[in-house]
Design a protein around this motif. Structure first.
Motif, PDB file in Angstrom:
ATOM      1  N   LEU A  60       0.900  -1.146   0.082  1.00 10.77           N
ATOM      2  CA  LEU A  60       0.053   0.010  -0.128  1.00 10.77           C
ATOM      3  C   LEU A  60       0.940   1.327  -0.220  1.00 10.77           C
ATOM      4  O   LEU A  60       0.620   2.215  -0.498  1.00 10.77           O
ATOM      5  CB  LEU A  60      -0.771  -0.164   1.167  1.00 10.77           C
ATOM      6  N   ALA A  61       1.989   0.975   0.730  1.00  8.56           N
ATOM      7  CA  ALA A  61       2.872   2.165   0.853  1.00  8.56           C
ATOM      8  C   ALA A  61       3.567   2.608  -0.794  1.00  8.56           C
ATOM      9  O   ALA A  61       3.538   3.622  -1.138  1.00  8.56           O
ATOM     10  CB  ALA A  61       4.024   2.019   1.869  1.00  8.56           C
ATOM     11  N   GLU A  62       3.872   1.508  -1.312  1.00 12.95           N
ATOM     12  CA  GLU A  62       4.255   1.589  -2.754  1.00 12.95           C
ATOM     13  C   GLU A  62       3.353   2.154  -3.751  1.00 12.95           C
ATOM     14  O   GLU A  62       3.568   3.106  -4.279  1.00 12.95           O
ATOM     15  CB  GLU A  62       4.643   0.370  -3.201  1.00 12.95           C
ATOM     16  N   ALA A  63       2.007   1.716  -3.459  1.00 14.98           N
ATOM     17  CA  ALA A  63       1.019   2.212  -4.349  1.00 14.98           C
ATOM     18  C   ALA A  63       0.510   3.699  -4.095  1.00 14.98           C
ATOM     19  O   ALA A  63       0.620   4.522  -5.095  1.00 14.98           O
ATOM     20  CB  ALA A  63      -0.328   1.382  -4.084  1.00 14.98           C
ATOM     21  N   GLN A  64       0.691   4.195  -2.851  1.00  9.33           N
ATOM     22  CA  GLN A  64       0.564   5.687  -2.647  1.00  9.33           C
ATOM     23  C   GLN A  64       1.678   6.351  -3.075  1.00  9.33           C
ATOM     24  O   GLN A  64       1.619   7.484  -3.610  1.00  9.33           O
ATOM     25  CB  GLN A  64       0.604   5.801  -1.236  1.00  9.33           C
ATOM     26  N   ALA A  65       2.975   5.785  -3.047  1.00  6.22           N
ATOM     27  CA  ALA A  65       4.112   6.575  -3.743  1.00  6.22           C
ATOM     28  C   ALA A  65       3.876   6.615  -5.125  1.00  6.22           C
ATOM     29  O   ALA A  65       4.459   7.644  -5.949  1.00  6.22           O
ATOM     30  CB  ALA A  65       5.451   6.142  -3.397  1.00  6.22           C
ATOM     31  N   ARG A  66       3.439   5.667  -5.921  1.00  3.97           N
ATOM     32  CA  ARG A  66       3.268   5.277  -7.223  1.00  3.97           C
ATOM     33  C   ARG A  66       2.327   6.349  -7.817  1.00  3.97           C
ATOM     34  O   ARG A  66       2.410   6.988  -8.829  1.00  3.97           O
ATOM     35  CB  ARG A  66       3.037   3.942  -7.691  1.00  3.97           C
ATOM     36  N   HIS A  67       1.008   6.501  -6.938  1.00  6.16           N
ATOM     37  CA  HIS A  67       0.066   7.330  -7.312  1.00  6.16           C
ATOM     38  C   HIS A  67      -0.502   8.427  -6.218  1.00  6.16           C
ATOM     39  O   HIS A  67      -1.513   8.308  -5.465  1.00  6.16           O
ATOM     40  CB  HIS A  67      -1.436   6.394  -7.625  1.00  6.16           C
ATOM     41  N   PRO A  68       0.408   9.233  -5.945  1.00  5.85           N
ATOM     42  CA  PRO A  68       0.308  10.227  -5.088  1.00  5.85           C
ATOM     43  C   PRO A  68      -1.080  11.266  -5.032  1.00  5.85           C
ATOM     44  O   PRO A  68      -1.547  11.892  -4.128  1.00  5.85           O
ATOM     45  CB  PRO A  68       1.556  11.115  -5.021  1.00  5.85           C
ATOM     46  N   HIS A  69      -1.455  11.534  -6.383  1.00  2.66           N
ATOM     47  CA  HIS A  69      -2.598  12.150  -6.445  1.00  2.66           C
ATOM     48  C   HIS A  69      -4.046  11.460  -6.363  1.00  2.66           C
ATOM     49  O   HIS A  69      -5.022  12.123  -6.252  1.00  2.66           O
ATOM     50  CB  HIS A  69      -2.485  13.034  -7.937  1.00  2.66           C
ATOM     51  N   THR A  70      -3.819  10.196  -6.337  1.00  2.00           N
ATOM     52  CA  THR A  70      -5.234   9.470  -6.305  1.00  2.00           C
ATOM     53  C   THR A  70      -5.374   8.660  -5.052  1.00  2.00           C
ATOM     54  O   THR A  70      -6.570   8.298  -4.491  1.00  2.00           O
ATOM     55  CB  THR A  70      -5.696   8.892  -7.528  1.00  2.00           C
ATOM     56  N   VAL A  71      -4.211   7.975  -4.746  1.00  5.67           N
ATOM     57  CA  VAL A  71      -4.600   7.057  -3.494  1.00  5.67           C
ATOM     58  C   VAL A  71      -3.917   7.657  -2.283  1.00  5.67           C
ATOM     59  O   VAL A  71      -3.031   8.325  -1.875  1.00  5.67           O
ATOM     60  CB  VAL A  71      -3.267   6.041  -3.661  1.00  5.67           C
ATOM     61  N   VAL A  72      -4.990   7.306  -1.248  1.00  4.75           N
ATOM     62  CA  VAL A  72      -4.871   7.855   0.235  1.00  4.75           C
ATOM     63  C   VAL A  72      -4.737   6.398   0.999  1.00  4.75           C
ATOM     64  O   VAL A  72      -5.637   5.397   0.838  1.00  4.75           O
ATOM     65  CB  VAL A  72      -6.065   8.650   0.540  1.00  4.75           C
ATOM     66  N   VAL A  73      -3.930   6.152   1.964  1.00  8.03           N
ATOM     67  CA  VAL A  73      -3.978   4.793   2.824  1.00  8.03           C
ATOM     68  C   VAL A  73      -4.039   5.439   4.244  1.00  8.03           C
ATOM     69  O   VAL A  73      -3.319   6.356   4.923  1.00  8.03           O
ATOM     70  CB  VAL A  73      -2.577   4.274   2.381  1.00  8.03           C
ATOM     71  N   PHE A  74      -4.826   4.488   5.037  1.00  3.80           N
ATOM     72  CA  PHE A  74      -5.157   4.804   6.510  1.00  3.80           C
ATOM     73  C   PHE A  74      -4.907   3.334   6.942  1.00  3.80           C
ATOM     74  O   PHE A  74      -5.169   2.100   6.242  1.00  3.80           O
ATOM     75  CB  PHE A  74      -6.472   5.176   6.817  1.00  3.80           C
ATOM     76  N   ASN A  75      -4.053   3.306   8.025  1.00  2.00           N
ATOM     77  CA  ASN A  75      -3.603   1.953   8.543  1.00  2.00           C
ATOM     78  C   ASN A  75      -4.187   1.843   9.884  1.00  2.00           C
ATOM     79  O   ASN A  75      -3.836   2.744  10.875  1.00  2.00           O
ATOM     80  CB  ASN A  75      -1.967   1.978   8.619  1.00  2.00           C
ATOM     81  N   HIS A  76      -4.916   0.962  10.276  1.00  2.00           N
ATOM     82  CA  HIS A  76      -5.522   0.782  11.629  1.00  2.00           C
ATOM     83  C   HIS A  76      -4.568   0.264  12.620  1.00  2.00           C
ATOM     84  O   HIS A  76      -3.574  -0.451  12.414  1.00  2.00           O
ATOM     85  CB  HIS A  76      -6.686  -0.222  11.476  1.00  2.00           C
ATOM     86  N   VAL A  77      -4.634   0.732  13.986  1.00  2.00           N
ATOM     87  CA  VAL A  77      -3.512   0.407  14.811  1.00  2.00           C
ATOM     88  C   VAL A  77      -3.953  -0.869  15.414  1.00  2.00           C
ATOM     89  O   VAL A  77      -3.176  -1.572  16.045  1.00  2.00           O
ATOM     90  CB  VAL A  77      -3.355   1.503  15.876  1.00  2.00           C
ATOM     91  N   ALA A  78      -5.091  -1.417  15.392  1.00  2.00           N
ATOM     92  CA  ALA A  78      -5.620  -2.774  16.004  1.00  2.00           C
ATOM     93  C   ALA A  78      -6.500  -3.291  14.990  1.00  2.00           C
ATOM     94  O   ALA A  78      -7.430  -2.371  14.283  1.00  2.00           O
ATOM     95  CB  ALA A  78      -5.922  -2.608  17.358  1.00  2.00           C
ATOM     96  N   ARG A  79      -6.665  -4.377  14.571  1.00  2.00           N
ATOM     97  CA  ARG A  79      -7.765  -4.843  13.805  1.00  2.00           C
ATOM     98  C   ARG A  79      -9.120  -4.846  14.281  1.00  2.00           C
ATOM     99  O   ARG A  79      -9.461  -4.955  15.332  1.00  2.00           O
ATOM    100  CB  ARG A  79      -7.586  -6.748  13.572  1.00  2.00           C
ATOM    101  N   ARG A  80     -10.102  -4.387  13.413  1.00  2.00           N
ATOM    102  CA  ARG A  80     -11.358  -3.886  13.794  1.00  2.00           C
ATOM    103  C   ARG A  80     -12.399  -4.473  13.006  1.00  2.00           C
ATOM    104  O   ARG A  80     -13.523  -4.377  12.989  1.00  2.00           O
ATOM    105  CB  ARG A  80     -11.626  -2.356  14.260  1.00  2.00           C
ATOM    106  N   GLY A  81     -12.090  -5.063  11.821  1.00  2.00           N
ATOM    107  CA  GLY A  81     -13.018  -5.821  10.661  1.00  2.00           C
ATOM    108  C   GLY A  81     -13.425  -4.815   9.616  1.00  2.00           C
ATOM    109  O   GLY A  81     -13.032  -3.540   9.668  1.00  2.00           O
TER     110      GLY A  81
END
Length: 260
Positions: A60-81
């Motif tokens: 996901l970090a690679e995809a965000q770097a490849r598409h900085p104008h369209t891709v936003v990534v959020f990472n949960h700190v704990a699994r919540r479903g």
């Protein structure tokens, strides 16, 4: 700024929301296909990583770097479903519509482009809250197919939600309608019923169902059955507790019973 057909626009018309949990090997193909299929539509892609413990985070970090104008990534700190992941993404969605896709590649974003051109671009009915996908073929085993048929039949009988395949991850939802919904674990299984309860209309359209690109399914029969029974009981209670109040001053399409 967002891209559409090579041009930059100030805000997206569509927010593509994709939850990921241990989808190593699927991230790049899914995100790249969205970019290809939705060329010509101003969109953003919101990816929510539900505390994966494989290479999903790195991809996901690679995809965000490849598409900085369209891709936003959020990472949960704990699994919540999955439901929690959807609401995390919804908080930042800027489009007037939100497209839900699963992170395994089974949903086809070309269906989004097709139905966007057929329904949204000409002017969707003001009260249309969700276009729910109905898989025109199933890439599951015979047992899973039977399980899904029985579950959908029981749910439809109990909730009368105007949907025949809520297990399909492909759903195009009006953002205003999505934000009307209450949050609870596993609510993603009942989106048409919740949308209808909030006073919006439900429409179902056939979409493709494809084989998973990589990895394995995260859902087992017994776990899904046990949770599904309790969730259905809760939804039965909730849908019979009445809908929302709509004020005439809100200029809300739900106030007009003929705006369909």
């Amino acid at each position: 700024m967002f891209y559409t057909g090579g041009y930059m626009v100030n805000s997206p018309a569509l927010s593509v929301l994709i939850p990921f949990f241990n989808e190593e090997g699927n991230v790049h193909p899914v995100i790249d296909e969205v970019h290809s299929a939705l060329s010509g539509i101003a969109f953003e892609i919101i990816c929510v990583n539900d505390c994966s413990d494989d290479a999903t985070s790195a991809e996901l970090a690679e995809a965000q770097a490849r598409h900085p104008h369209t891709v936003v990534v959020f990472n949960h700190v704990a699994r919540r479903g999955k439901s929690a992941a959807l609401f995390t993404g919804l908080k930042s969605a800027r489009g007037q519509w939100v497209q839900l896709l699963d992170g395994d590649g089974q949903n086809d974003p070309h269906d989004t482009a097709r139905l966007w051109a057929e329904i949204v671009t000409p002017g969707a009915p003001p009260r249309l809250g969700i276009i729910a996908g109905k898989r025109n073929s199933r890439n599951d085993s015979g047992f899973k197919w039977l399980q899904s048929r029985v579950a959908n039949g029981v749910r439809r009988f109990v909730l009368r939600d105007d949907a025949t395949d809520t297990g399909c991850g492909w759903k195009l939802i009006r953002t205003a309608a999505f934000r009307d919904l209450p949050f609870f674990a596993s609510m993603h299984r009942f989106l048409p019923a919740l949308i209808k309860r909030a006073g919006w209309d439900v429409r179902e359209e056939k979409v493709n169902d494809r084989e998973r690109l990589a990895g394995v399914s995260k859902y087992g029969f017994l776990g899904r059955l046990g949770a599904g029974i309790f969730d259905l009981i809760g939804m039965f209670w909730l849908t019979r507790r009445g809908g929302y109040g709509i004020a005439a001053e809100w200029n809300d399409p739900r106030a007009d019973q003929d705006a369909r």
